[in-house]
Design an enzyme around this catalytic site. Sequence first.
Site, PDB file in Angstrom:
ATOM      1  CD  GLU A 133      -1.600  -2.475   1.648  1.00  0.00           C
ATOM      2  OE1 GLU A 133      -0.895  -2.328   1.702  1.00  0.00           O
ATOM      3  OE2 GLU A 133      -2.341  -3.202   1.609  1.00  0.00           O
ATOM      4  CE  LYS A 171     -17.149  -6.001   3.300  1.00  0.00           C
ATOM      5  NZ  LYS A 171     -16.803  -7.099   3.502  1.00  0.00           N
ATOM      6  CG  MET A 225      22.323  11.902   3.202  1.00  0.00           C
ATOM      7  SD  MET A 225      23.745  12.655   2.677  1.00  0.00           S
ATOM      8  CE  MET A 225      22.753  13.827   1.502  1.00  0.00           C
ATOM      9  CG  PHE A 254     -10.477  -9.143  11.444  1.00  0.00           C
ATOM     10  CD1 PHE A 254      -8.767  -9.462  11.929  1.00  0.00           C
ATOM     11  CD2 PHE A 254     -10.342  -9.161   9.878  1.00  0.00           C
ATOM     12  CE1 PHE A 254      -8.105 -10.388  11.287  1.00  0.00           C
ATOM     13  CE2 PHE A 254      -9.433  -9.678   9.344  1.00  0.00           C
ATOM     14  CZ  PHE A 254      -8.062 -10.005   9.556  1.00  0.00           C
ATOM     15  CD  GLN A 255      -7.676  -7.226   7.523  1.00  0.00           C
ATOM     16  OE1 GLN A 255      -8.565  -7.038   6.797  1.00  0.00           O
ATOM     17  NE2 GLN A 255      -6.479  -7.799   7.325  1.00  0.00           N
TER      18      GLN A 255
END
Lengths: 563, 157
Positions: A50, A162, A474, A112-113
């Site tokens: 993502e 949802k 760096m 959940f999630q």
Amino acid sequence: MQMTGAQMVIEAMKLEGVDTVFGYPGGAIMNVYDEVYKQKDFRHILTRHEQAAVHAADGYARATGKVGVAFVTSGPGFTNAVTGIATAYMDSVPLVVISGQVPISMIGTDAFQEIDATGISRSCTKHNYLVHSAKELPRILKEAFYLAHSGRPGPVHIDIPKDVTAEMAEFNYPTHIDLPTYKPTTRGNVRQIKKAAEAICRAKRPVFYLGGGIIHAEAAGLVRELVDVTQIPAVETLMARGTLPHDHPLLLGMVGMHGSYQANMAMSEADLMIALGPRFDDRVTGKLSEFAKHAKIIHVDIDPSSIGKLVDVDYPIVGDLKEVLEVMLPKVKECVDPDKYQAWRQILKRYNDIHPLRYEDSDEVIKPQWVIERTGQLLGERAVVCTDVGQHQMWTAQFYPFSYPRQFITSGGLGTMGFGFPAAIGAKRGVPDKTVINFTGDGSILMNIQELVTAVESRLPVINIILNNHYLGMVRQWQTFFYEKRYAETDLSFQPDFVRLAEACGGVGYRVETKEEFDEALQDAIDKGVVAMIDVIVDREENVLPMVPSGGTLYNMMLEYKD
Amino acid sequence: MKVERRVISVIVQNEHSVLARITGLFAARGYNIETLTVAPIPDSDMSRLTIETRGNVRVIEQIIKQLHKLIPTYKVIEHEEMIEKEMVMMKFPINESLAAIQALCQAYNGGIANVSSQHIITMVADEPRRVKHFIEAAQRFHPVEIVRGGVVAMERE
Ligand SMILES: Cc1ncc(C[n+]2csc(CCOP(=O)(O)OP(=O)(O)O)c2C)c(N)n1
């Protein structure tokens, strides 16, 4: 017309003219993906992470000037996206990020999630929404696109539970925005602009300080005109690279920590600084109390909170750069005498003669700067150039011959390693006729290496040029300068075989150890039009110079390093 | 840099998590909100917040600009010529002198709000500085609980 929340999301994309969405599915956003499945002329690019989806949308937005769009699911899908959102936020890139959320009835139950996504994104978005019902969706979607690209652009996040994506409601996409509380000032105060114009004509040692806001405002053309009319020298920030073409006679180069000597001296000795859309980042100013000590400051910015944030400004002008310059230009033309700055230009030229931007080339080992210069010679304007973060990023900013805005895509504000490759994928989708190059490091490339699969699968041939110094270069440079060479956890001697890695994902890999091999590899990758990894083994301990140590003063640059 | 006390009123559109957006601006800069009072504005879809804070001038200026920038912000009022009031309720044991407490409260624009078998509850609304003095003066009656309400302010003109 009645439709589900998920259908509304897709309809809004079409009405907004979105031709590509980058994303990654999951439980909470499945209803939306079910609609994606049914579309014929709607391109969704499945990244493999993502974070990369958001960076790709970001690269697309930076390359095209349009709003980038990403879809992610709830919980881990969203948290993975946060670095991408924050990266876009820091560089004022217009994005709409849509995340799934658990159903409304489950919010707050540690389902959940579930994660408080709007709570997390609040501090790294221009605005965000938690949608409570499908009825609100048309308005919210319309507002999100408007907010993302108007005023000071930025990412807008919409979190959709949802059950809302399944809910039916009337879809009437608003034709106009009703946000009484949001009215960005674009016009700029005319009296103030006039005073600024007079100050420009009065000054003896003026300098243009060009920032990323110019690119967002599509104001580079006017800036060039202003520079040409006045014959006043100009410095560019990292984010403004490409505003003036690299060979413009009045361009002094990049300013700041790794800026050119003449650019930094111009800032230090100027009596008037004309700041057009920069944000006075600490990597530019160095020690604030010593920054532009002798200069009056004109600062033009669309965002009032950006003016006077760090330094006191004598002529603050809030407005859209394009609109402000349209008013300012004729006023300056009336009074300016370009010959007046002749002596000042001479002084700066002398600074450049003494300490030009340069590097020591070698026949034994490839210098990273050479790779960038060479790529510039071979591709020049034909390439859109992305970078990751590190030494390679600074060398690219210093040595690639940029010619136009949006040619250079880099994470300036957040400095996100792992940005370059996915951003390049998004850029390639946005400007398919350009060759898209990503200069990266052996550290950075591994942060989103899985996107090789995305690039190959989506036929977006991006050429990664790894400036492989076997170090987190760096950080190693700072350890060299400031930690007596204690190279704590920056040695990357152990590495994957980048060539085989590219091949394993369906791309093409090249290992390059001589200059001839580099030319051949780059030409071959371009001819084949494939996703490529060119692993260039470069000088291990090359440093980015000049350098203003963190908190140092611009006029006290380190010009070389001796053991 | 100089540290200042400031009272700011913010008028915002009532929407999801608008309060968190505002307080987040202070939190992100490590600043304390000393008091915060919020209520809906009658007959509108707006709310008014009154924020009392203390901090260095440049940072407060920055916070005010950021407050303006929030999408739901309708107006930010930086008070200068203002009338300020704050309310405080205090609870005393019943065995303290009711008359003396009442007299003290009256001196500070308040009075007895409730008396039960165990406690006396007083209520005072006055300028923040005077509320502070009232609380100090009331210590001798051994308060068992103090609830301050936060500042509300209105421009004089
Ligand atoms: C996500 C992230 N983690 C850590 C850093 C800190 N950091 C800045 S530059 C750098 C080294 C980059 O190494 P490499 O990609 O190999 O590039 P080089 O400097 O060698 O060109 C690191 C670790 C960062 N910018 N981003």
